[in-house]
Design a protein around this motif. Structure first.
Motif, PDB file in Angstrom:
ATOM      1  N   ILE A   1      -4.660  13.216  -6.320  1.00 16.52           N
ATOM      2  CA  ILE A   1      -5.210  11.863  -6.184  1.00 16.52           C
ATOM      3  C   ILE A   1      -6.101  11.780  -4.948  1.00 16.52           C
ATOM      4  N   ILE A   2      -5.670  12.406  -3.855  1.00 18.61           N
ATOM      5  CA  ILE A   2      -6.479  12.427  -2.633  1.00 18.61           C
ATOM      6  C   ILE A   2      -7.828  13.100  -2.901  1.00 18.61           C
ATOM      7  N   ARG A   3      -7.805  14.203  -3.646  1.00 19.84           N
ATOM      8  CA  ARG A   3      -9.074  14.873  -3.986  1.00 19.84           C
ATOM      9  C   ARG A   3      -9.965  13.972  -4.831  1.00 19.84           C
ATOM     10  N   ASP A   4      -9.360  13.254  -5.768  1.00 21.73           N
ATOM     11  CA  ASP A   4     -10.131  12.320  -6.599  1.00 21.73           C
ATOM     12  C   ASP A   4     -10.783  11.241  -5.743  1.00 21.73           C
ATOM     13  N   VAL A   5     -10.008  10.691  -4.802  1.00 21.81           N
ATOM     14  CA  VAL A   5     -10.545   9.650  -3.913  1.00 21.81           C
ATOM     15  C   VAL A   5     -11.678  10.224  -3.063  1.00 21.81           C
ATOM     16  N   ALA A   6     -11.502  11.437  -2.560  1.00 18.29           N
ATOM     17  CA  ALA A   6     -12.546  12.082  -1.753  1.00 18.29           C
ATOM     18  C   ALA A   6     -13.822  12.291  -2.564  1.00 18.29           C
ATOM     19  N   ALA A   7     -13.644  12.451  -3.887  1.00 14.27           N
ATOM     20  CA  ALA A   7     -14.802  12.650  -4.775  1.00 14.27           C
ATOM     21  C   ALA A   7     -15.400  11.316  -5.240  1.00 14.27           C
ATOM     22  N   GLY A   8     -14.863  10.205  -4.720  1.00 18.90           N
ATOM     23  CA  GLY A   8     -15.431   8.899  -5.051  1.00 18.90           C
ATOM     24  C   GLY A   8     -14.751   8.177  -6.190  1.00 18.90           C
ATOM     25  N   ARG A   9     -13.656   8.746  -6.707  1.00 17.21           N
ATOM     26  CA  ARG A   9     -12.949   8.087  -7.813  1.00 17.21           C
ATOM     27  C   ARG A   9     -11.837   7.196  -7.292  1.00 17.21           C
ATOM     28  N   ARG A  10     -11.262   6.409  -8.191  1.00 19.26           N
ATOM     29  CA  ARG A  10     -10.187   5.471  -7.858  1.00 19.26           C
ATOM     30  C   ARG A  10      -8.972   5.823  -8.701  1.00 19.26           C
ATOM     31  N   TYR A  11      -7.788   5.564  -8.156  1.00 17.76           N
ATOM     32  CA  TYR A  11      -6.574   5.810  -8.928  1.00 17.76           C
ATOM     33  C   TYR A  11      -5.600   4.656  -8.732  1.00 17.76           C
ATOM     34  N   VAL A  12      -5.099   4.121  -9.846  1.00 13.40           N
ATOM     35  CA  VAL A  12      -4.040   3.112  -9.810  1.00 13.40           C
ATOM     36  C   VAL A  12      -2.933   3.588 -10.740  1.00 13.40           C
ATOM     37  N   ASP A  13      -1.710   3.617 -10.217  1.00 11.35           N
ATOM     38  CA  ASP A  13      -0.569   4.023 -11.022  1.00 11.35           C
ATOM     39  C   ASP A  13      -0.530   3.201 -12.311  1.00 11.35           C
ATOM     40  N   PRO A  14      -0.386   3.830 -13.485  1.00 11.43           N
ATOM     41  CA  PRO A  14      -0.432   3.110 -14.767  1.00 11.43           C
ATOM     42  C   PRO A  14       0.618   2.011 -14.900  1.00 11.43           C
ATOM     43  N   ASP A  15       1.830   2.237 -14.382  1.00 11.88           N
ATOM     44  CA  ASP A  15       2.862   1.205 -14.473  1.00 11.88           C
ATOM     45  C   ASP A  15       2.497  -0.023 -13.647  1.00 11.88           C
ATOM     46  N   ILE A  16       1.933   0.205 -12.478  1.00  9.25           N
ATOM     47  CA  ILE A  16       1.516  -0.910 -11.626  1.00  9.25           C
ATOM     48  C   ILE A  16       0.376  -1.673 -12.298  1.00  9.25           C
ATOM     49  N   ALA A  17      -0.566  -0.937 -12.867  1.00  9.81           N
ATOM     50  CA  ALA A  17      -1.690  -1.582 -13.549  1.00  9.81           C
ATOM     51  C   ALA A  17      -1.215  -2.419 -14.725  1.00  9.81           C
ATOM     52  N   ALA A  18      -0.257  -1.887 -15.492  1.00 11.83           N
ATOM     53  CA  ALA A  18       0.270  -2.632 -16.641  1.00 11.83           C
ATOM     54  C   ALA A  18       0.978  -3.902 -16.187  1.00 11.83           C
ATOM     55  N   ALA A  19       1.749  -3.808 -15.109  1.00 10.78           N
ATOM     56  CA  ALA A  19       2.454  -4.979 -14.588  1.00 10.78           C
ATOM     57  C   ALA A  19       1.472  -6.048 -14.108  1.00 10.78           C
ATOM     58  N   ALA A  20       0.346  -5.612 -13.564  1.00  9.93           N
ATOM     59  CA  ALA A  20      -0.645  -6.566 -13.059  1.00  9.93           C
ATOM     60  C   ALA A  20      -1.214  -7.434 -14.180  1.00  9.93           C
ATOM     61  N   LEU A  21      -1.218  -6.900 -15.375  1.00 14.64           N
ATOM     62  CA  LEU A  21      -1.766  -7.651 -16.515  1.00 14.64           C
ATOM     63  C   LEU A  21      -0.802  -8.699 -17.047  1.00 14.64           C
ATOM     64  N   THR A  22       0.480  -8.588 -16.696  1.00 14.68           N
ATOM     65  CA  THR A  22       1.477  -9.504 -17.249  1.00 14.68           C
ATOM     66  C   THR A  22       2.172 -10.338 -16.179  1.00 14.68           C
ATOM     67  N   GLU A  23       1.690 -10.296 -14.955  1.00 15.48           N
ATOM     68  CA  GLU A  23       2.349 -10.994 -13.850  1.00 15.48           C
ATOM     69  C   GLU A  23       2.252 -12.509 -13.997  1.00 15.48           C
ATOM     70  N   ASP A  24       3.338 -13.193 -13.602  1.00 12.45           N
ATOM     71  CA  ASP A  24       3.323 -14.651 -13.560  1.00 12.45           C
ATOM     72  C   ASP A  24       2.440 -15.119 -12.408  1.00 12.45           C
ATOM     73  N   ASP A  25       1.860 -16.310 -12.586  1.00 13.73           N
ATOM     74  CA  ASP A  25       1.037 -16.882 -11.532  1.00 13.73           C
ATOM     75  C   ASP A  25       1.909 -17.346 -10.366  1.00 13.73           C
ATOM     76  N   CYS A  26       1.318 -17.394  -9.197  1.00 17.89           N
ATOM     77  CA  CYS A  26       2.012 -17.862  -7.997  1.00 17.89           C
ATOM     78  C   CYS A  26       2.219 -19.378  -8.099  1.00 17.89           C
ATOM     79  N   PRO A  27       3.458 -19.863  -7.874  1.00 23.19           N
ATOM     80  CA  PRO A  27       3.717 -21.299  -7.976  1.00 23.19           C
ATOM     81  C   PRO A  27       3.357 -22.086  -6.711  1.00 23.19           C
ATOM     82  N   LEU A  28       2.964 -21.390  -5.665  1.00 19.22           N
ATOM     83  CA  LEU A  28       2.732 -22.037  -4.375  1.00 19.22           C
ATOM     84  C   LEU A  28       1.275 -22.433  -4.177  1.00 19.22           C
TER      85      LEU A  28
END
Length: 200
Positions: free
Chosen positions: A113-140
Motif C-alpha cells: 500500500i505504501i508503494r501504491d501511495v508513493a506511485a500516486g495511487r490511493r487505498y481505502v480498506d474495502p470494509d471501511i469503504a462499504a461501511a461509509a456507504l451505509t452509515e447513519d447521519d450524525c444527529p447533532l
C-alpha cells in the motif's frame, strides 16, 4: 528509496512495524514518533515521503497531525486505525490522506500500500469503504459538535465557552442536548462517542 515516518503511541507496535518495513529493500524509516505533536515536528525535520500515522494517537489524533503535515509538506499520509469509522474516513479523504487501513493489515500488505501511495495511487480498506456507504447521519447540530470538540480536552464549561465564543449557559444547553441525543451520561462520554464516530 521511499522514506517513512512511523507514528504510533504504542511503543511495541511502532517498533515492530518500523523493523518490519525497514526489511523491505525500497523502504527506509527515517523517524519514529509516539505522539501526534512529535509526528508533526519530525515530519518537518525529516520531510519523509510518507507518514504512517496511528489515528488514536494523543494528544490530538492522527487525523489532526495529518492535516497539519499536509498543510505545509508534500508528505503523503497513510492512516492506520483500530476503529475505522466511516465519518473519519470522509474527513481523512478531505484532508488529503492517501490510504486508510485497519491495524489488522499485515506488514507485507502495508508495504504494498505504501508503494501504491508513493506511485500516486490511493487505498481505502474495502470494509471501511462499504461501511461509509451505509452509515447513519450524525444527529447533532454544528454547534453541538463544536462544543463537544472543545470538551474533548477536558476543558471546563467556562473554558469551552471562551473557546467557542458563547455564554456558559448556552454551552451547558448544547452539551445537555448532545448528551441526551447520544444517551451519554457525561459530556466527556458524549465527546468521546462523537469522536469515535468521526463527527468531530
Amino acid at each position: 528509496m521511499i522514506r517513512l515516518l512511523i507514528a504510533d503511541d504504542e511503543d511495541l507496535l511502532r517498533s515492530a512495524l518500523a523493523s518490519l518495513l525497514a526489511l523491505e529493500d525500497d523502504l527506509t524509516v527515517v523517524a519514529e514518533a509516539s505522539t501526534s505533536t512529535d509526528a508533526v515536528r519530525l515530519a518537518h525535520a525529516h520531510r519523509p515521503d510518507i507518514a504512517v500515522l496511528d489515528l488514536e494517537m494523543p494528544p490530538a489524533d492522527g487525523l489532526r497531525a495529518a492535516e497539519e503535515i499536509r498543510a505545509e509538506l508534500p508528505t503523503q499520509i497513510v492512516l492506520v486505525t483500530r476503529h475505522a469509522r466511516p465519518a473519519v474516513l470522509r474527513r481523512a479523504l478531505a484532508a488529503g490522506v492517501r490510504a486508510f487501513v485497519p491495524k489488522t493489515t499485515a506488514a507485507a500488505r502495508l508495504a504494498e500500500i505504501i508503494r501504491d501511495v508513493a506511485a500516486g495511487r490511493r487505498y481505502v480498506d474495502p470494509d471501511i469503504a462499504a461501511a461509509a456507504l451505509t452509515e447513519d447521519d450524525c444527529p447533532l447540530t454544528e454547534r453541538e459538535l463544536q462544543v463537544l470538540d472543545a470538551a474533548r480536552t477536558g476543558a471546563s464549561v467556562n473554558e469551552i465557552a471562551a473557546r467557542v465564543h458563547l455564554a456558559p449557559g448556552t454551552v451547558r444547553n448544547y452539551l445537555s442536548a448532545a448528551m441526551t441525543k447520544l444517551g451519554a451520561p457525561t459530556r466527556h462520554a458524549a465527546a468521546h462517542h462523537a469522536w469515535q464516530q468521526g463527527w468531530i
